[in-house]
Design an enzyme around this catalytic site. Structure first.
Site: not given
Ligand code: AGP
Length: 616
Positions: A2, A27, A75, A101-102, A489, A493, A496, A512, A611
Site C-alpha cells: 500500500c 504500489r 492493495w 501497510n502490512g 522471464e 512479462k 503479468e 515430456h 510493484k
Molecule cells: C516482475 O515483473 C514482477 N513485478 C515481480 O515478479 C517482481 O519481480 C517480484 O515481486 C520481486 O520484486 P522485488 O525485485 O522488488 O523483490
C-alpha cells in the site's frame, strides 16, 4: 504494497498528501483515502474505491484542507474493494485515524476481544482493528503515543502504521513492526513528511530517515523524534537521496514500462560505473563488506528472490558457478525459510530484490542471519530493508526508480550486478586471472551499446509480432541453460501485463509434456543464440514446426539458418554466452509491452499486481 503519505507543515496537506499518493500509486490501487485536520473544519475524511483519480474527483466535489494530513492507497489484503474497507480507519471516538501497510496476522483474535469490549466494526479490514485498539488504549492513556505503542505491542506480523489524533492535531505518529513496507521520514524546513516509499516526498526533501523494526516516530512541524516502541531514544543520521524527481516521472514516454525499457542502456552503464578497472583487470564493489579472505571462505551460495528477481537469481547461478566456481543453490524466497534450510558456516545468502522490501526475500535474509550466515543483497532501492539487512553489504543497481510493475531495467541490471559479484569472487579466489577478468570487463563495457542496438533494431519487429499474436490465448517460451530463466522471464512479462497464459520451459523438457499444447494457434518463442547447445535448440524448433506451432526465434545476428527454420526471427548482437540473457530479455520485454497495449491492458498497473509485495 500500500502507499502511505503523511504531512505536517505550512502547506495545504491535501495537495502534499494526494501528490505523494500519485507518486506511489504503482504500489497498490484498489482504493484511496485521506484524513486532513483543520482547526475549524476538524478532521475531514475522504475515501474512494478504485484508482486515485476517483479520490481526486471526490475532493474536487468535497474539498478538504488543513496543515496536517495522512493518506493511503490500498492493495486489498483483508476485505474486498469497498469504500468501508478503504483507509484511513477511525476509532470508536472518531478522534483517531489510522492507515496501515502490512498484515495483522492475529487480527481476528484482537477483533473478537474488542467486540467483547463493546466495539462495533464497519469494515472487514485488519486496519480497523488497529484503530479501535489504539482508541481503546487512548481512553486509558489519554495520549496517542503510549496508546499506539501498546497497540503495536499486541500486533503480530509485519506492519507499518501511521496515526493522527484530533486532540494532538499538530502531530503524526508512525510506527513499524517487522519487514512490512518501509517507513521513510522526510526532513524539511518547518515541515516534515512520512511515506512508505521515497518518490512520494522527493519533490519536497532529499533528506530522509528510515524507521526500523519496533520503532516509532513523532512527526510535527518542529522536527521528528524517534524512539523504540519501548520508549528508548533512537539516534539516526539522515540519508541524502540523489535521485532526480524528474527521473521518477514518465518523461515523454507513454508508460513507465516503456521508459524503463528504453533506459536500459543507461542503467547498464550505471550498474558498472566506478566498479571496474579495465587496466588492472579488477572489480571493486564499493558497499561490499566482505574482504578477499571472507570471499575465499565461501563454499556455497544460496541465491533467493521472488518473481523476476528469482529469474535473475537463476541466471546468476550459471554466472557464479562458471566464473567463480562456487556452488549456488537457488530458492524461491517464499519457500526458502519454510523448507528448514541447513546453510552451514561456509555459506553466503545472496538476496536479489528491486524494491528491497519484498517480505519473503527479507524473511529469507532473516533466516540466514538466524543461522549466522551473512547475506549480500543485489538491490535497487537505496536504503531499503534488504540493503540494510545485508550484513555482507548491498550491491546497488543504481538503476533509478523503477515504477512500472513489470520489472525491466532492474532485471537486466540485476544480471550485470550478479556478473560483477561473480567476477569479484573470481578475483578473490583466483579462479580467473586479471587478463581473463579484463576479457569479461570488455564484454561488460560493450553491453550498454549492444542493448541500445537491440532496442533500435528490434522494436518495430516486436510491434509487428505483437500485432500478429496479441489475440493468442496461450504462449510457450523455450530456452536452454542460461537462457532457460529468460524463457521463464519472457513468459512472466507476457502474462503479468497482457493476461495471456504463458509458460516458460527448458526446451529439453518440451517433449515430456508441453509438446501436447502445440498446434497452429500456439506462438512458441524459442531462444536460440549461437552457443554450445544451439543444435539442440534447432531440433526443438523443428519438433515445434512438425506440429504446426508458430515459432518466433531469438537468435544471433546473421544466423540465416535459424531464420530458415522459424516463422519469425529476432536477431540480437553477439556477446559472451553468460551475458546473452541481458540482450535476449529486451525484445521479450518490448513484445510483451505491445501485446498488452493491443489488448487494452493497463501496462504500468496490471490488475491484481503491485510493484512491491510487502505481505506474504
Ligand atoms: C516482475 O515483473 C514482477 N513485478 C515481480 O515478479 C517482481 O519481480 C517480484 O515481486 C520481486 O520484486 P522485488 O525485485 O522488488 O523483490
Amino acid at each position: 504494497m500500500c502507499g502511505i503519505v503523511g504531512y505536517v507543515g505550512p502547506r495545504n496537506a491535501t495537495e502534499v498528501v494526494v501528490g505523494g499518493l500519485q507518486r506511489l500509486e504503482y504500489r497498490g490501487y484498489d482504493s484511496a483515502g485521506i484524513a486532513i485536520y483543520d482547526g475549524e473544519a476538524g478532521l475531514q475524511l475522504r475515501r474512494s474505491v478504485g484508482k486515485l483519480i476517483n479520490l481526486v474527483n471526490r475532493l474536487n466535489r468535497e474539498p478538504a484542507a488543513g496543515a496536517v494530513g495522512i493518506g493511503h492507497t490500498r492493495w486489498a489484503t483483508h476485505g474486498g474493494v469497498t469504500e468501508e474497507n478503504a483507509h484511513p480507519h477511525r476509532d470508536a471516538s472518531g478522534k483517531i485515524v489510522v492507515i496501515q501497510n502490512g498484515i495483522v496476522e492475529n487480527y481476528l483474535e484482537l477483533k473478537g476481544r474488542l467486540i467483547e469490549l463493546g466495539y462495533t466494526f464497519h469494515s472487514q479490514t485488519d486496519t480497523e482493528v488497529i484503530a479501535h485498539l489504539v482508541g481503546h488504549y487512548y481512553t486509558e492513556e489519554g495520549a496517542l503515543e503510549p496508546a499506539l505503542c501498546r497497540a503495536m505491542a499486541e500486533l503480530r506480523g509485519g506492519n507499518a502504521v501511521v496515526a493522527l489524533c484530533v486532540d494532538e492535531p499538530d502531530t503524526i505518529l508512525a510506527a513499524r513492526l517487522g519487514n512490512a513496507g518501509g517507513v521513510v521520514l522526510g526532513l524539511g524546513e518547518g515541515e516534515h513528511f512520512v511515506a512508505s516509499d521515497i518518490p512520494a516526498i522527493l519533490d519536497y526533501t532529499r533528506d530522509l530517515i528510515f524507521l526500523e523494526d519496533r520503532e516509532l516516530a513523532r512527526i510535527n512541524r518542529n522536527g521528528i523524534v524517534i524512539t523504540t516502541l519501548a520508549g528508548a531514544p533512537v539516534r539516526r543520521e539522515p540519508v541524502r537521496i540523489q535521485w532526480d524527481p524528474v527521473a521518477a516521472a514518465k518523461g515523454d514516454h507513454k508508460h513507465f514500462m516503456q521508459k524503463e525499457i528504453f533506459e536500459q542502456p543507461r542503467a547498464l552503464m550505471d550498474v558498472l560505473r566506478g566498479r571496474i578497472d579495465q587496466e588492472a583487470g579488477t572489480i571493486h564493489l564499493e558497499d561490499l563488506k566482505l574482504d578477499d579472505a571472507a570471499l575465499r571462505g565461501i563454499e556455497r551460495i544460496y541465491a533467493t528472490a521472488c518473481g523476476t528477481a528469482w529469474h535473475a537469481a537463476l541466471v546468476t547461478k550459471f554466472i557464479i558457478e562458471s566464473l567463480a566456481r562456487v556452488r549456488v543453490e537457488v530458492d524461491y524466497a517464499s519457500e526458502f525459510r519454510y523448507r528448514g534450510p541447513i546453510l552451514g558456516n561456509d555459506a553466503l545468502l545472496l538476496a536479489i530484490s528491486q524494491s528491497g522490501e519484498t517480505v519473503d526475500t527479507l524473511a529469507a535474509m532473516e533466516e540466514a542471519r538466524s543461522q549466522g550466515v551473512p547475506s549480500v543483497a543485489i538491490v535497487n532501492a537505496i536504503g531499503s530493508q534488504a540493503a540494510r539487512l545485508a550484513d555482507g553489504g548491498p550491491i546497488y543497481l543504481h538503476a533509478g526508480p523503477e515504477i512500472g510493475v513489470a520489472s525491466t531495467k532492474a532485471f537486466t541490471s540485476m544480471i550485470v550486478a550478479g556478473y560483477l559479484f561473480a567476477l569479484r569472487l573470481a578475483q578473490a579466489r583466483g579462479t580467473l586471472s586479471p587478463a581473463e577478468i579484463r576479457t569479461h570487463i570488455q564484454a561488460l563495457l560493450e553491453l550498454p551499446g549492444k542493448a541500445a542496438e537491440v532496442i533500435e533494431t528490434t522494436s518495430s519487429q516486436c510491434e509487428i509480432l505483437a500485432e500478429r499474436y496479441h489475440r493468442a490465448t496461450d504462449a510457450l517460451y523455450l530456452g536452454r541453460q542460461v537462457n532457460y530463466p529468460i524463457a521463464l522471464e519472457g513468459a512472466l512479462k507476457l502474462k503479468e501485463i497482457s493476461y495471456i497464459h504463458a509458460e516458460g520451459y527448458p526446451a529439453g523438457e518440451m517433449k515430456h509434456g508441453p509438446i501436447a499444447l502445440i498446434d497452429e494457434n500456439l506462438p512458441v518463442i524459442c531462444i536460440a543464440p549461437r552457443d554450445s547447445i544451439y543444435d539442440k535448440m534447432i531440433s526443438n524448433i523443428e519438433q515445434v514446426k512438425a506440429r504446426h506451432g508458430q515459432v518466433i526465434a531469438i537468435g544471433s545476428a546473421g544466423d540465416d539458418f535459424l531464420a530458415s527454420k522459424a516463422d519469425d526471427t529476432i536477431f540480437i548482437p553477439e556477446t559472451l554466452p553468460l551475458l546473452q540473457p541481458v540482450l535476449v530479455s529486451i525484445p521479450l520485454q518490448i513484445f510483451a509491452y505491445h501485446v498488452a497495449l493491443l489488448r487494452g491492458c493497463d501496462v504500468d498497473q496490471p490488475r491484481n499486481l503491485a510493484k512491491s509485495v510487502t505481505v506474504e
